[in-house]
Design an enzyme around this catalytic site. Structure first.
Site, mmCIF file in Angstrom:
data_model
loop_
_atom_site.group_PDB
_atom_site.id
_atom_site.type_symbol
_atom_site.label_atom_id
_atom_site.label_comp_id
_atom_site.label_asym_id
_atom_site.label_seq_id
_atom_site.Cartn_x
_atom_site.Cartn_y
_atom_site.Cartn_z
ATOM 1 N N PRO A 66 0.813 -1.222 0.000
ATOM 2 C CA PRO A 66 0.000 0.000 0.000
ATOM 3 C C PRO A 66 0.846 1.271 0.000
ATOM 4 O O PRO A 66 0.327 2.371 -0.186
ATOM 5 C CB PRO A 66 -0.833 -0.107 1.288
ATOM 6 C CG PRO A 66 -0.263 -1.227 2.067
ATOM 7 C CD PRO A 66 0.578 -2.064 1.173
ATOM 8 N N ARG A 88 -3.696 -7.676 -20.516
ATOM 9 C CA ARG A 88 -4.637 -7.124 -21.508
ATOM 10 C C ARG A 88 -3.944 -6.224 -22.531
ATOM 11 O O ARG A 88 -4.457 -6.012 -23.621
ATOM 12 C CB ARG A 88 -5.748 -6.322 -20.813
ATOM 13 C CG ARG A 88 -6.657 -7.166 -19.958
ATOM 14 C CD ARG A 88 -7.646 -6.293 -19.212
ATOM 15 N NE ARG A 88 -8.565 -5.615 -20.128
ATOM 16 C CZ ARG A 88 -9.651 -6.180 -20.636
ATOM 17 N NH1 ARG A 88 -9.967 -7.402 -20.307
ATOM 18 N NH2 ARG A 88 -10.422 -5.512 -21.474
ATOM 19 N N GLU A 146 2.988 -7.516 8.577
ATOM 20 C CA GLU A 146 3.140 -6.065 8.665
ATOM 21 C C GLU A 146 3.962 -5.521 7.496
ATOM 22 O O GLU A 146 4.022 -4.324 7.286
ATOM 23 C CB GLU A 146 3.817 -5.690 9.987
ATOM 24 C CG GLU A 146 2.899 -5.808 11.189
ATOM 25 C CD GLU A 146 1.583 -5.057 10.981
ATOM 26 O OE1 GLU A 146 1.638 -3.834 10.841
ATOM 27 O OE2 GLU A 146 0.527 -5.708 10.963
ATOM 28 N N ASP A 159 -10.892 0.099 -23.634
ATOM 29 C CA ASP A 159 -11.146 -0.061 -22.207
ATOM 30 C C ASP A 159 -11.300 1.293 -21.528
ATOM 31 O O ASP A 159 -10.662 2.261 -21.918
ATOM 32 C CB ASP A 159 -9.964 -0.780 -21.518
ATOM 33 C CG ASP A 159 -9.990 -2.277 -21.763
ATOM 34 O OD1 ASP A 159 -11.029 -2.788 -22.189
ATOM 35 O OD2 ASP A 159 -8.957 -2.916 -21.515
HETATM 36 N N1 ADE Z 1 -0.719 -5.171 0.006
HETATM 37 C C1 ADE Z 1 -1.599 -4.805 0.971
HETATM 38 N N2 ADE Z 1 -2.390 -3.807 0.553
HETATM 39 C C2 ADE Z 1 -2.011 -3.527 -0.723
HETATM 40 C C3 ADE Z 1 -2.446 -2.585 -1.699
HETATM 41 N N3 ADE Z 1 -3.429 -1.705 -1.462
HETATM 42 N N4 ADE Z 1 -1.825 -2.571 -2.879
HETATM 43 C C4 ADE Z 1 -0.814 -3.418 -3.135
HETATM 44 N N5 ADE Z 1 -0.359 -4.329 -2.263
HETATM 45 C C5 ADE Z 1 -0.952 -4.389 -1.070
#
Ligand code: ADE
Length: 264
Positions: free
Chosen positions: A93, A166, A128, A181
């Site tokens: 993330p 794709r 984590e 797309d």
């Molecule tokens: N791992 C955990 N959350 C994630 C996300 N939003 N994007 C990519 N990998 C992740």
């Protein structure tokens, strides 16, 4: 068999989650035709201790577990070379936000060695996160699929594999498929209809039954513009629009034209 364009080398603690999704539809066909290959590597196989431990407590305390560096380095270097000869993307993330444009870059980016398929490493984090030294000394890029936290990078890796595949020429039946797309042109896609022409009294817009390809193309483009303006106005700033289309957007803004007005 066509020449393989792209090999995904996936490093994960849960390889079993990938196969069911890869075995259906467009991805399955692309793999059967040899256009893409997905190789799954279980990081646990590279842990050398008796219990194949891949995580440990964080230094400094705090909750959760951290993925240990040794099995990840061992898996990646044995597969991709030391140092890796291709990009290695960590799914996290904290990465840059994945977009259709990034998918295109990853699919069509430069050849490492002419005549050989390109390879793309995908490293799925869990718990984590991964030990920071993996980030600093092994990974070349970090991608997030959205501003939310998943339990691990596996779903994100599947999203990347799907969107990148794709873009590979020949994967979609229609050569322009990927261009149509949503997001490919920077706009959202126009509405789609199929038979029957009237369902529960709801009619398919007359223009789509007209057989007039020029009119249909203009209607679709206007619908794309309207839909993008209504749902994702942020995209319009970056989209490539003609002067006429910019004027149309301004007119809509002034008059507050409703989408129903444009359906006929
Ligand atoms: N791992 C955990 N959350 C994630 C996300 N939003 N994007 C990519 N990998 C992740």
């Amino acid at each position: 068999m066509t020449q393989t364009a792209l090999i995904f080398e996936v490093f994960t603690l849960f390889p079993e989650v990938f196969e069911p999704y890869l075995q259906i539809s467009i991805l399955q066909r692309a793999r059967q035709r040899g256009l893409v290959e997905v190789r799954l590597h279980n990081i646990r196989d590279w842990a050398t201790d008796r219990h194949h431990i891949t995580d440990d407590e964080p230094y400094g305390g705090g909750g959760g577990m951290v993925m240990k560096p040794e099995p990840i380095f061992a898996a990646v270097e044995a597969t991709l070379g030391a140092p890796p000869k291709c990009p290695l993307i960590l799914l996290t993330p904290q990465g840059r936000l994945f977009t259709q444009a990034i998918a295109g870059e990853l699919a069509l980016g430069g050849l490492e060695r002419p005549g050989e398929p390109r390879r793309l490493g995908l490293l799925c984090g869990r718990y984590e996160g991964v030990d920071e030294r993996v980030r600093q000394h092994l990974v070349t890029d970090e991608i997030s699929i959205g501003d939310y936290v998943l339990t691990g990078g596996e779903l994100a890796a599947l999203v990347v594999i799907d969107a990148v595949t794709r873009w590979i020429p020949g994967v979609l039946g229609d050569p322009d498929g990927a261009l149509d797309d949503s997001h490919a042109s920077g706009l959202l896609e126009y509405p789609h209809y199929t038979r029957p022409p009237v369902f529960r009294g709801w009619k398919v817009p007359e223009v789509l039954l007209s057989g007039d390809h020029g009119r249909i193309a203009r209607w679709r483009r206007r619908q794309s513009l309207l839909r993008t303006w209504r749902r994702r106005p942020d995209l319009l700033e970056k989209a490539q629009l003609s002067d006429e289309e910019r004027e149309l957007i301004q007119k809509i803004q002034r008059q507050g034209l409703s989408i129903e007005d444009e359906l006929v």
